[in-house]
Design an enzyme around this catalytic site. Structure first.
Site, PDB file in Angstrom:
ATOM      1  N   GLY A  32      44.954  50.769  34.834  1.00  0.00           N
ATOM      2  CA  GLY A  32      45.192  49.901  33.691  1.00  0.00           C
ATOM      3  C   GLY A  32      43.938  49.697  32.882  1.00  0.00           C
ATOM      4  O   GLY A  32      42.831  49.769  33.401  1.00  0.00           O
ATOM      5  N   GLY A  35      41.786  45.199  26.331  1.00  0.00           N
ATOM      6  CA  GLY A  35      40.648  44.647  25.649  1.00  0.00           C
ATOM      7  C   GLY A  35      39.686  43.951  26.584  1.00  0.00           C
ATOM      8  O   GLY A  35      38.515  43.765  26.248  1.00  0.00           O
ATOM      9  N   MET A  36      40.164  43.545  27.754  1.00  0.00           N
ATOM     10  CA  MET A  36      39.328  42.807  28.691  1.00  0.00           C
ATOM     11  C   MET A  36      38.520  43.711  29.605  1.00  0.00           C
ATOM     12  O   MET A  36      37.359  43.457  29.881  1.00  0.00           O
ATOM     13  CB  MET A  36      40.239  41.907  29.543  1.00  0.00           C
ATOM     14  CG  MET A  36      39.545  41.111  30.610  1.00  0.00           C
ATOM     15  SD  MET A  36      38.328  40.006  29.918  1.00  0.00           S
ATOM     16  CE  MET A  36      37.534  39.492  31.426  1.00  0.00           C
ATOM     17  N   ASP A 161      49.553  34.131  28.202  1.00  0.00           N
ATOM     18  CA  ASP A 161      49.966  35.534  28.034  1.00  0.00           C
ATOM     19  C   ASP A 161      51.084  35.875  29.009  1.00  0.00           C
ATOM     20  O   ASP A 161      51.074  36.933  29.634  1.00  0.00           O
ATOM     21  CB  ASP A 161      48.768  36.459  28.233  1.00  0.00           C
ATOM     22  CG  ASP A 161      49.035  37.872  27.693  1.00  0.00           C
ATOM     23  OD1 ASP A 161      49.987  38.034  26.914  1.00  0.00           O
ATOM     24  OD2 ASP A 161      48.297  38.802  28.071  1.00  0.00           O
TER      25      ASP A 161
END
Length: 523
Positions: A32, A35-36, A161
């Site tokens: 995966g 943005g993090m 989220d």
């Protein structure tokens, strides 16, 4: 002058796999990215003691501005702070967090399963919505996770989220809420950043509440709205806000039964209440939302039903994934740094209790006190200095060849099973004096033998709940090819929690691995 975080000469994803990552992990493949940061399937532990896990690292972008780099670093620290403190069966267990050079990372349990988004896609391909019972079960478990985090240490935590990609359904029937990378709580560095939306386009995140969507102040009822969208979509068998078009600012929410005629009116009303435009008109808490759904959930083992449903839905994928994990884990063995050679004493007792008290094992585990002692070893309370979390450290009483074999079985079996009703083992190593040890989750509760001795006969409903959990743990072990062979009341721990007690099976020291040699015999 701002100092930029260390940038690798090339993206980690571009390097070959498997590859060592620090002294404790071998990365197997990327699973995966966002943005993090990036998430990798990995193994941890010494050679012969490897267990599957996931490692998340920060993603350094050379094109980002310096202040953005600092903000990303703070966000990773925030996520570490949160996730390492949680202890709930509907949340991923994070067992390690540290830095490698100037790169932050943390390690967590690996979930063999699929995100809810993938399950919804597969159901859509078959033109069949998720069965109503499973839709209610997943929602109930999601609400249990949200109820826990919303009340956690009175921080006022908001996930922000909640979406199908952040709800994992394990092949054993578990439901896990993941990814707190954009979470907000009182005192958080992001708390006063008005209108900030991390990671996803503001107008394309179709799971935001109206107030979050518009950049207005939010509270925990924002997560309830997002969970309501997931509930609506599982009932209706379609997306509430489909496609890439901008989401309407004041949408009219239809009843799920308009798209799935088997949805009863009571579930329509629950879904629409969770999706009320005004927060005051929604459920006041996630627990209230979950309780409203639970009253219409028929009795039975819904965890088992979900496991069976996923097993049928992804039969070929499960077979391929299992084979791939075995292949990658074998390949990782050659990449691991040599394990220290333990000084295995021949049937001699462990040193007296004070010998380990105060020591630091593996550069991170502070041994604080002894909490148990039996014929096979001592158990100590430890403290992971990196993440500020209590752990249990078990040191076998005897060594020699038989002792080492038992140790490897007891440490390996829980990692291979990976089930909420099996006490998890997260690390292993060797003390400075050459004694093997392993680290497991700290179980703060009585064992079943102590409970019965203290309270006498238990209420029937409690017996049924405990019995079902024991059976589910044993079933998961059998599916992993492991026979416990020492199942007794003293080997079942009962851990209290907000949602009731959880039974945890411990001590696989005499287990038999059905797919290999009988490791209880001297080799």
């Amino acid at each position: 002058m701002t100092t930029r975080p260390h940038l690798s000469p090339e993206p980690l994803a571009a390097r070959s796999f498997p590859r060592p990552f620090g002294p404790k992990y071998v990365l197997l493949k990327e699973i995966g990215a966002g943005g993090m940061g990036r998430v990798y399937m990995a193994v941890s532990g010494d050679a012969g003691m490897q267990r599957l896990c996931a490692v998340k690292t920060i993603l350094h972008d050379k094109d980002e501005a310096e202040d953005d780099d600092e903000r990303l670093q703070r966000r990773l620290s925030d996520e570490d702070l949160l996730a390492t403190k949680f202890s709930h069966e509907n949340l991923v267990c994070v067992f390690d967090a540290s830095r490698l050079g100037r790169e932050s990372y943390f390690a967590m349990e690996f979930i063999s399963g699929k995100p809810l988004s993938r399950v919804q896609e597969r159901c859509a391909e078959r033109a069949e919505p998720l069965p109503l019972g499973l839709a209610m079960y997943v929602t109930q478990e999601l609400c249990a996770a949200l109820g826990y985090v919303h009340g956690f240490q009175k921080l006022g935590l908001i996930h922000r989220d909640v979406s199908p990609g952040n709800v994992m359904l394990s092949y054993t029937g578990g439901v896990k809420l993941i990814d707190f990378g954009i979470a907000k709580w009182t005192g958080n560095a992001l708390h006063t950043t008005a209108g900030l939306t991390w990671g996803k386009n503001h107008y394309k995140n179709h799971y935001m509440s109206p107030e979050q969507h518009l950049g207005r102040p939010v509270d925990q009822r924002s997560d309830i709205f997002s969970a309501g969208i997931l509930f609506w979509e599982m009932l209706a068998g379609r997306a509430l806000f489909p496609g890439d078009a901008a989401r309407p600012l004041a949408p009219q929410i239809p009843r799920p039964s308009e798209f799935n005629s088997v949805v009863p009116g009571d579930l329509d009303r629950i879904a629409l209440r969770a999706l009320a435009a005004e927060p005051r008109d929604r459920f006041g808490t996630a627990d209230e939302f979950g309780a409203a759904v639970a009253q219409f959930l028929a009795a039975g083992s819904h965890k088992r039903k979900l496991a069976q449903f996923l097993g049928a839905l992804f039969a070929q994928e499960i077979s391929r994934e299992t084979a791939e994990q075995e292949t990658l884990t074998r390949a990782a063995g050659a990449q691991h740094l040599p394990a220290p050679v333990p000084v295995l004493r021949d049937a001699t007792p462990q040193p007296p209790e004070p010998a380990l008290i105060g020591q630091i094992l593996g550069d991170r585990y502070e041994v604080r006190r002894m909490i148990g002692s039996g014929s096979m070893g001592h158990v100590y309370e430890g403290f992971h200095r990196g993440i500020g979390k209590r752990v249990a450290i078990k040191v076998p009483r005897t060594g020699g060849r038989d002792g080492a074999s038992r140790f490897h079985r007891e440490a390996n079996a829980p990692a291979q099973i990976g089930h909420v009703n099996i006490a998890g083992v997260t690390d292993s190593g060797t003390t400075p004096d050459g004694f093997l040890y392993y680290v497991m989750e700290y179980l703060d509760g009585p064992d079943l033998e102590q409970l019965v001795q203290r309270d006498g006969p238990l209420p029937i409903d409690r017996v049924v709940r405990i019995g079902i959990q024991i059976c589910e743990g044993v079933d998961a072990a059998h599916k992993a090819g492991i026979i416990h062979r020492d199942l007794k009341p003293s080997n079942v721990m009962l851990v209290p929690g907000l949602d009731g007690e959880t039974a945890k099976i411990v001590d696989f020291g005499v287990a038999k691995f059905a797919q290999g040699a009988d490791m209880t015999k001297p080799q």
